[in-house]
Design an enzyme around this catalytic site. Sequence first.
Site, mmCIF file in Angstrom:
data_model
loop_
_atom_site.group_PDB
_atom_site.id
_atom_site.type_symbol
_atom_site.label_atom_id
_atom_site.label_comp_id
_atom_site.label_asym_id
_atom_site.label_seq_id
_atom_site.Cartn_x
_atom_site.Cartn_y
_atom_site.Cartn_z
ATOM 1 N N ASP A 70 35.648 29.752 37.840
ATOM 2 C CA ASP A 70 37.082 29.637 37.639
ATOM 3 C C ASP A 70 37.535 30.556 36.511
ATOM 4 O O ASP A 70 36.992 30.523 35.399
ATOM 5 C CB ASP A 70 37.413 28.177 37.302
ATOM 6 N N GLU B 219 36.906 33.919 40.715
ATOM 7 C CA GLU B 219 38.300 33.566 40.978
ATOM 8 C C GLU B 219 39.139 34.277 39.928
ATOM 9 O O GLU B 219 39.510 33.714 38.914
ATOM 10 C CB GLU B 219 38.503 32.050 40.907
#
Length: 762
Positions: A489, A518
Site C-alpha cells: 500500500d 499500489e
Amino acid sequence: MTEISSNQVTNSPSTSASVDQGTPTRKTNGDSAAKKTSAARKTTRSGQGARKTTRRTARKTVPQSTVKGMAMSAPAPSIPVTEPGQFGRINVLDVTPNAEGGVFPARVELGEQFHVTAEVFIEGRTKVGATAVLKTSRGKIMQTRPMTCTNPGLDRWEVDLQAGEHSDVKPWEDGFADVKRQLGNWKVVVEGWEDTYATWLHDATIKVGVRDNDVENALDEGAELLLRWAKTRDAGLNAAQKKVLRDAAEQVLNKELSITERLAAADSPEIHELHDTNPLRDGISAGRPVNLLVQRPKSSFAAWYQFFPRSEGAYVDENGKIVQGTLKTSVSGLERAKAEGFDIVYLPPIFPIGVTNRKGRNNTLVAGPDDPGSPFGIGSELGGHDTVDPLLGTMDDFRALTAKAHELGLEIALDFALQCSPDHPWVKQHPNWFRHKPDGTIAFAENPPKKYQDIYPIDFNADMEGIEKEVERLMELWIDAGVTIFRVDNPHTKPVRFWQDVIGAVTKRHPEILFLAEAFTRPGMMRALSYAGFTHSHCYFPWRNTKEELEEYLNTTNCDNGYYQHNTFWPTTPDILTAYVRDNGIAGHAVRAVLAAMGSPNWGIYNGYELIENRQRPGFEEQIDNEKYEIKVRDWSKAKEYGIAEILTSLNRIRRAHPATHSYHNLTVLDSADENILAFVRHTPAEFTGTGKPDTLIVVVNLDGHNAHQSMVHLELSDFGIEGDSVDVHDELTGRDFTWSWDNYVSLAPWADVAHVLSVKY
C-alpha cells in the site's frame, strides 16, 4: 525456442579473440522464419531445372584439384575488445531493451516473447548481418536468431526472442525447483558480422549484367568465398550443406558455362537458404551484453481477484445485526475466484484494527459501536503486523486458507500496508519510527484533502535499517504461512531505497516472491519503484477512457516501458470508482473488463464488480458505503442477472488459451474511423506459441455504453503473417465466425455485443 547443444557450440564469439576457419562459434540456426524466406525465394527464382542440368556437366569438366588448390582471400578478423568502449571490427551500438545505462535489467517472465533492437554497421558500402544470442544466468546459450534490418538508413536491426519456455508451475508444486533454476539474470548479446556473401553477390550481379571486364576475377572471388564458407566451422554446416557450396563453387569456375549460368550457381535458392540459416560470418563483433531479469510465472501474465475476508460469508442475523465473515468462510471467495478463472487472490490487511480515531462508515471521523474500522488502521493491544485479527480467526486458520487456495491452484497475495494505528505496539516500542509534531504528538497520515486520523505513517529518517529488519522479519512470517505475493500500500510515500533493500533481501532468500506496488503517482516514482524490485504496478488505466487516451496508454503499457513497469489494469478498486463506470452501467462494466483483460497481460477485479456496485460517494471517485469502512453483505445469486461474471470467466479462458495475451511487447493499435470504436491486435509468431502456429487476437470495443457505433477497421494482413486477401476469424466471446480482409465494417451495440475478441484461423 531454439536450443543449442554442447556439441553444436564449443566457443562463443563474444569471448573469442578471433574467428577463422577453425574456430567454431555458433550453431546452425534452423529458424522457421528464415526457412519461410528461403521457401519464398525458391518459388520466385527461375531456371532451376537448367542449373541442375549444367551442374552435372560441371562436375565432369572442373577437376576437384583445381578448386582445392585455389588461394583463399583473407577473411575479416574479429578484433579483440579488451576494455569497455572499444569497437570491434563491426560496430554494434544502442542495443535495446536497455534503461539507465544498463544498471537496471529489463524484466520478462519465463517464456515471454520480447523484442531486441540494435544499430549494426560497418565502414563503406560493405554489407553486414546481425545475430541475437540469448544466454541464461549460467551462460548456456538458449537461442540464436538472425536479426532483420528494418531501417537501412539508420542501420536498425530487430528480432523477437523468447526467454525459455512458458510454465504454469506454482511455487508450492512439484517441478518448481526446475523453474527456479532458470530464473535470474540472463544476457542478450548482439553479434554484428560482415556479410561477405551478400556484398560479393551484389557486386558480381552488377558486373555480370554489364559484362564488366573484371567479371572473371569476380567469379573467382565468389568460388573462393563459397569454398571458405564450406570450411568455416562457425557456420555449423552438415555434410550435405557443405557439398551444396562446393558443387556451386565448381560451377562458378566452369568456363564452359556462360557467365550468367556461373553466377546463377552461386545465386540459387539452396544457397540463399544457407545464407539465412547458416551464414558465413566474417569479423564477428559482439556488442556489450544487455542484462535481462527472467522472473517466475505470474510475474508478467496474471489475473488478480480482490475480496475482503470480513465480508466473505457475512450475513444479517435475526436481530438485524451484521455478522462478519472469517478466514474460514472466505473459502467461498476462493471458490468464486477459481470459478471465474483468476490466478491470484488478493486480501487486504488481516491484522488487528486500532480503536483510537477509528473511522466510521464512509470515512466519518466518529465510529459507531458496530463499525469495524478500516483494516488499514493496523494494530491494537492484540498485536500488529504479525498477528491475525481475532475477529477473522487465527494463524492456523490463515494457513488453512492458503492451503485451500493452493489446492485450487490459486496464489495468495497479502496487503502489506506499512503504517500503524495509534494503538499499534510499535508506537510504544519504537517511538522514533514516527514523525512528531512540535507539540510532541505523532502526526497522522494526510493526502490533502484526504486525512487519515486513524493512521500514523512511518518516518524512515531515524532508523531505516531497524525498520528494514523488522519488515523482512514480518514478510518471512507470512511467506512461511503460504503467502507468495505482497501487495504494498502506497509504497511511493516511503523511500525507494527502503524498498530496494527489503525486496532485495527477501527475494535473495525467496526468488519466487512477487510484489505489487499500489502507487498512483508521478511516472518517475512509479518507474523507480519498478527498478527497486516491484514486479507489478497499479497504474492510470482507470482514468483512461476516451479512444485517444486508451490508444496512447495501450502503447505506453505495451512497449519498452513494459520491460520495467508491469502495469496491472484494474477497472475499479476499493479506492477508485470513476465516472465512466458510474455512468455506463452493465455495458460499461463489460467494456472496461475487456479492455483490462486484453489490454495488459496483468489485470485485476475487485469483487462486487459482478454485481454492478457503481454508486459513487458524492464528491469523490470512490464507492459510497465503501467496504474499507464497513462489512458488505452481498447476495451473490444476483450476479447471474448482470452477466458480468460470465464475461470475466470468458476473458480469463481466452487469456489462458492464447499466448498472444501473455506479453507486454506484441500489441498494435489499428486504425478505426469512429471515435468510439477502439481496435487493437495482439500477435505472437509461430516460433513462440508452442503450437507451431501463429496466435493473433483482434480486439474491437465500443466505448459508448449507451449507443451503437459502426466503423471501418483496417488490418494490415501481411504484418501478422496472414497470406492472401482475407482470413477467417472466430469471436471468442460469442462463438460466431466472420471473414476479415484489409478493411472491415464493424457494428457494435451495447445491448448486444460491446466487443469482439477475434482469433485468426491460420
